[in-house]
Write a protein that holds these residues in place. Structure first.
Motif, PDB file in Angstrom:
ATOM      1  N   GLN A 229       2.248  11.359  14.231  1.00  0.00           N
ATOM      2  CA  GLN A 229       2.758  10.036  13.832  1.00  0.00           C
ATOM      3  C   GLN A 229       1.878   8.922  14.375  1.00  0.00           C
ATOM      4  O   GLN A 229       1.634   7.919  13.699  1.00  0.00           O
ATOM      5  CB  GLN A 229       4.200   9.870  14.328  1.00  0.00           C
ATOM      6  N   TYR A 230       1.392   9.130  15.606  1.00  0.00           N
ATOM      7  CA  TYR A 230       0.496   8.131  16.213  1.00  0.00           C
ATOM      8  C   TYR A 230      -0.793   8.029  15.395  1.00  0.00           C
ATOM      9  O   TYR A 230      -1.281   6.927  15.116  1.00  0.00           O
ATOM     10  CB  TYR A 230       0.194   8.526  17.666  1.00  0.00           C
TER      11      TYR A 230
ATOM     12  N   ASN B  87      -7.549  -5.126   5.334  1.00  0.00           N
ATOM     13  CA  ASN B  87      -6.956  -6.131   4.450  1.00  0.00           C
ATOM     14  C   ASN B  87      -7.045  -7.523   5.062  1.00  0.00           C
ATOM     15  O   ASN B  87      -7.308  -8.501   4.370  1.00  0.00           O
ATOM     16  CB  ASN B  87      -5.491  -5.786   4.187  1.00  0.00           C
TER      17      ASN B  87
ATOM     18  N   THR C 163       0.854  -1.202   0.000  1.00  0.00           N
ATOM     19  CA  THR C 163       0.000   0.000   0.000  1.00  0.00           C
ATOM     20  C   THR C 163       0.882   1.241   0.000  1.00  0.00           C
ATOM     21  O   THR C 163       1.835   1.333   0.772  1.00  0.00           O
ATOM     22  CB  THR C 163      -0.920   0.037   1.241  1.00  0.00           C
ATOM     23  N   PHE C 164       0.526   2.151  -0.866  1.00  0.00           N
ATOM     24  CA  PHE C 164       1.259   3.414  -0.926  1.00  0.00           C
ATOM     25  C   PHE C 164       0.434   4.528  -0.284  1.00  0.00           C
ATOM     26  O   PHE C 164      -0.710   4.751  -0.647  1.00  0.00           O
ATOM     27  CB  PHE C 164       1.583   3.776  -2.378  1.00  0.00           C
ATOM     28  N   PHE C 165       1.033   5.188   0.686  1.00  0.00           N
ATOM     29  CA  PHE C 165       0.379   6.302   1.375  1.00  0.00           C
ATOM     30  C   PHE C 165       1.085   7.592   0.975  1.00  0.00           C
ATOM     31  O   PHE C 165       2.282   7.735   1.239  1.00  0.00           O
ATOM     32  CB  PHE C 165       0.458   6.138   2.896  1.00  0.00           C
TER      33      PHE C 165
ATOM     34  N   CYS D  22      -1.196   8.802  12.281  1.00  0.00           N
ATOM     35  CA  CYS D  22      -0.841   8.160  11.006  1.00  0.00           C
ATOM     36  C   CYS D  22      -0.803   6.640  11.173  1.00  0.00           C
ATOM     37  O   CYS D  22      -1.343   5.907  10.340  1.00  0.00           O
ATOM     38  CB  CYS D  22       0.538   8.645  10.577  1.00  0.00           C
ATOM     39  N   ALA D  23      -0.145   6.215  12.252  1.00  0.00           N
ATOM     40  CA  ALA D  23      -0.028   4.776  12.538  1.00  0.00           C
ATOM     41  C   ALA D  23      -1.410   4.155  12.714  1.00  0.00           C
ATOM     42  O   ALA D  23      -1.654   3.024  12.279  1.00  0.00           O
ATOM     43  CB  ALA D  23       0.816   4.574  13.787  1.00  0.00           C
ATOM     44  N   LYS D  24      -2.306   4.896  13.327  1.00  0.00           N
ATOM     45  CA  LYS D  24      -3.668   4.411  13.558  1.00  0.00           C
ATOM     46  C   LYS D  24      -4.383   4.156  12.234  1.00  0.00           C
ATOM     47  O   LYS D  24      -5.036   3.129  12.048  1.00  0.00           O
ATOM     48  CB  LYS D  24      -4.441   5.461  14.373  1.00  0.00           C
TER      49      LYS D  24
ATOM     50  N   ILE E 270      -4.495  -2.033   7.366  1.00  0.00           N
ATOM     51  CA  ILE E 270      -4.004  -3.410   7.511  1.00  0.00           C
ATOM     52  C   ILE E 270      -5.130  -4.323   8.003  1.00  0.00           C
ATOM     53  O   ILE E 270      -5.323  -5.430   7.496  1.00  0.00           O
ATOM     54  CB  ILE E 270      -2.780  -3.453   8.470  1.00  0.00           C
ATOM     55  N   LYS E 271      -5.870  -3.795   8.986  1.00  0.00           N
ATOM     56  CA  LYS E 271      -6.987  -4.591   9.537  1.00  0.00           C
ATOM     57  C   LYS E 271      -8.033  -4.892   8.472  1.00  0.00           C
ATOM     58  O   LYS E 271      -8.541  -6.014   8.401  1.00  0.00           O
ATOM     59  CB  LYS E 271      -7.633  -3.817  10.695  1.00  0.00           C
TER      60      LYS E 271
ATOM     61  N   ILE F 297      -2.930   3.708   9.323  1.00  0.00           N
ATOM     62  CA  ILE F 297      -2.257   2.612   8.611  1.00  0.00           C
ATOM     63  C   ILE F 297      -2.741   1.269   9.155  1.00  0.00           C
ATOM     64  O   ILE F 297      -3.037   0.341   8.395  1.00  0.00           O
ATOM     65  CB  ILE F 297      -0.714   2.746   8.726  1.00  0.00           C
ATOM     66  N   SER F 298      -2.844   1.201  10.492  1.00  0.00           N
ATOM     67  CA  SER F 298      -3.297  -0.059  11.108  1.00  0.00           C
ATOM     68  C   SER F 298      -4.720  -0.399  10.661  1.00  0.00           C
ATOM     69  O   SER F 298      -5.058  -1.572  10.488  1.00  0.00           O
ATOM     70  CB  SER F 298      -3.209   0.034  12.628  1.00  0.00           C
TER      71      SER F 298
END
Lengths: 306, 227
Positions: free
Chosen positions: B207-208, B221, B122-124, B210-212, B218-219, B214-215
């Motif tokens: 950043q947190y 997917n 995945t490209f962000f 962003c990570a959320k 992933i979930k 991204i997660s």
């Protein structure tokens, strides 16, 4: 011989004047070991606020009282207070703490040249915002061999993906993602709990071509389930600035410090000697300023290079 | 003045002497054309005048006319005959298309490699203050100076916006990457809190978040895989 002595004396005088100016500007004591060493042997940098891209070991004294985000003040034309305000509010810490954190020696990245990639993070360095382990990666596991109940996520990209800007290691993008993934597991449906491992391959000033080469190198070793690519700006930044500075010498691909590496690898001995002399003698520096055309140096970002 | 005279002299010599001479030599085939690398070197005899070796009367003849330029060898590093610097200007659209083309090709290759290795890619597109509207007072301060800086008649922001729009559009239209692309450029436009430390980088809160996000991807997917 007589003229040579005069020249040396003039050089010494110029050095003293320059160091007095620097020490007054930075409120430093003049008679320190570092100042005396610099007075006699050290190279004189035109801009003392930044750590230049150089090969070899960086003198740790050079990193003393240097603020990591100082560069932003000049290119954004903001005051130190405004800069600190932005950093502290974005990290929800006090201005004093943010100044203290980003003025440490470990807030500057150490980079080493990696073929096909560029200036990549040096392994085993604990920065104030990222814990870089072997192969220049960020990870929290001990065994590179993937366990049967684990899933791996690889992060690639530039400084934003690397974690630059975070005030601590725990809250950077790598550790945050790993924490969130491991916390919010739907264990009801699955028989076994999956362990998520996040590996960060991102490095400062990376471009998509470097990311491609990195993935090509490490994908078979790390066997990831997901590749997260957080990028986009650096490609534009390096294309725009390199082409803007060198109008006629349009280069297709230029990475951070590439010119320095090319000079180091392919530069003649004469050029190296010339550069050494220009770096170390103020008189020659002045001559250079008047006689030679201004050389374009890429100091768009601050790096310490090993 | 000195360089002008040199230049003039060279032009005169070139037009009046060398050009007719080359035509004459070509007509009468006086010029030797045996320059094969595989043949053994024919060590010719030469005559010497001072330090200069002359292998033929022709080379001597040429040397006489070019003699004034021997002095210029001293200044060879100054590159007297270097072409003039041309200011090649590129419009934001040109820059955008060039960089996007390069980025897209690289992303396609990364996607191919990940497909071969059975990995989800995945490209962000990273968040950027140059592109998003500044939401806080500090953001406005950060952007105040740089948004008015001009490069070849356009602001830096215009270049950035054009590139991001071009890249986004081409990524959406791409068959392979279209579904693997997530736009993160404006994820902080709804918040009134500070997320950026400078126009490009995020603080730990940003950043947190962003990570959320991204997660979450992933979930999603993972759910698809289970189904």
């Amino acid at each position: 011989m007589q003229y040579f002595v005069y020249l040396l004396l003039l050089e010494l005088l110029l050095r003293i004047l320059y160091l007095i100016y620097l020490n007054i500007k930075n409120n430093r004591h003049f008679l320190t070991y570092f100042s005396i060493k610099k007075l006699l042997t050290g190279n004189i940098s035109a801009n003392e606020d930044f750590v230049d891209t150089k090969f070899g070991l960086i003198d740790e004294n050079k990193l003393k009282n240097k603020f990591r985000f100082k560069r932003a003040e000049s290119y954004l034309n903001i005051s130190q207070k405004e800069n600190l305000e932005a950093i502290s509010t974005a990290n929800s810490i006090s201005q004093k703490t943010s100044e203290e954190i980003f003025s440490r020696k470990n807030s500057f990245e150490q980079l080493s040249y990696k073929p096909f990639v560029g200036l990549y993070s040096k392994s085993n360095q604990k920065l104030s915002y990222a814990n870089v382990k072997s192969f220049g990666m960020q990870y929290n596991f001990e065994n590179f061999e993937k366990q049967y109940n684990t899933k791996r996520v690889i992060i690639i990209g530039g400084s934003a993906a690397f974690g630059y800007g975070s005030s601590n290691i725990e809250n950077n993008i790598t550790n945050s993602l790993e924490k969130i993934l491991n916390e919010n597991q739907e264990t009801e449906d699955s028989k076994e709990e999956i362990k998520w491992e996040v590996i960060n391959l991102a490095f400062v000033a990376s471009q998509t071509l470097s990311d491609l080469n990195l993935i090509n190198m490490y994908i078979s070793l790390l066997k990831p389930n997901y590749i997260i690519h957080l990028a986009g700006y650096n490609d534009f930044f390096y294309f725009f600035h390199s082409n803007n500075n060198m109008n006629i010498n349009k280069k297709l691909f230029q990475f951070n410090g590439s010119q320095n590496i090319i000079n180091f690898l392919y530069g003649s001995h004469n050029t190296k000697i010339k550069n050494f002399l220009f770096d170390n003698f103020i008189i020659l520096k002045i001559f250079k300023k008047f006689l030679f055309k201004k050389e374009i140096d890429h100091k768009d970002q601050i790096y310490t290079v090993f | 003045m000195k360089f002008f005279l040199f230049n003039l002299y060279l032009k005169v010599v070139l037009l009046i002497i060398f050009f007719p001479l080359s035509i004459i030599l070509n007509i009468f085939n006086l010029k030797k054309t045996n320059n094969n690398n595989f043949r053994k070197k024919n060590y010719k005899k030469y005559f010497k005048i001072f330090k200069f070796r002359f292998y033929s009367p022709l080379s001597f003849f040429i040397f006489i006319f070019l003699f004034p330029f021997v002095r210029l060898l001293k200044f060879s590093k100054l590159k007297l005959f270097k072409p003039k610097r041309i200011n090649i200007r590129q419009t934001p659209k040109q820059v955008a298309s060039l960089v996007s083309y390069r980025v897209l090709n690289n992303l396609r290759l990364i996607n191919k490699i990940s497909d071969i290795n059975k990995t989800n890619y995945t490209f962000f597109l990273q968040p950027l203050l140059y592109v998003a509207k500044p939401s806080t007072d500090i953001d406005k301060k950060l952007m105040q100076y740089i948004s008015h800086q001009m490069y070849d008649g356009f602001t830096y922001q215009t270049y950035c916006k054009e590139f991001y729009n071009f890249l986004k559009e081409s990524l959406r239209q791409d068959e392979e990457l279209g579904s693997k692309f997530k736009d993160f450029t404006k994820i902080f436009s709804n918040t009134n809190d500070q997320r950026f430390v400078d126009p490009v980088h995020l603080g730990s809160i940003g950043q947190y978040e962003c990570a959320k996000l991204i997660s979450q991807t992933i979930k999603d997917n993972e759910k698809k895989l289970k189904l």
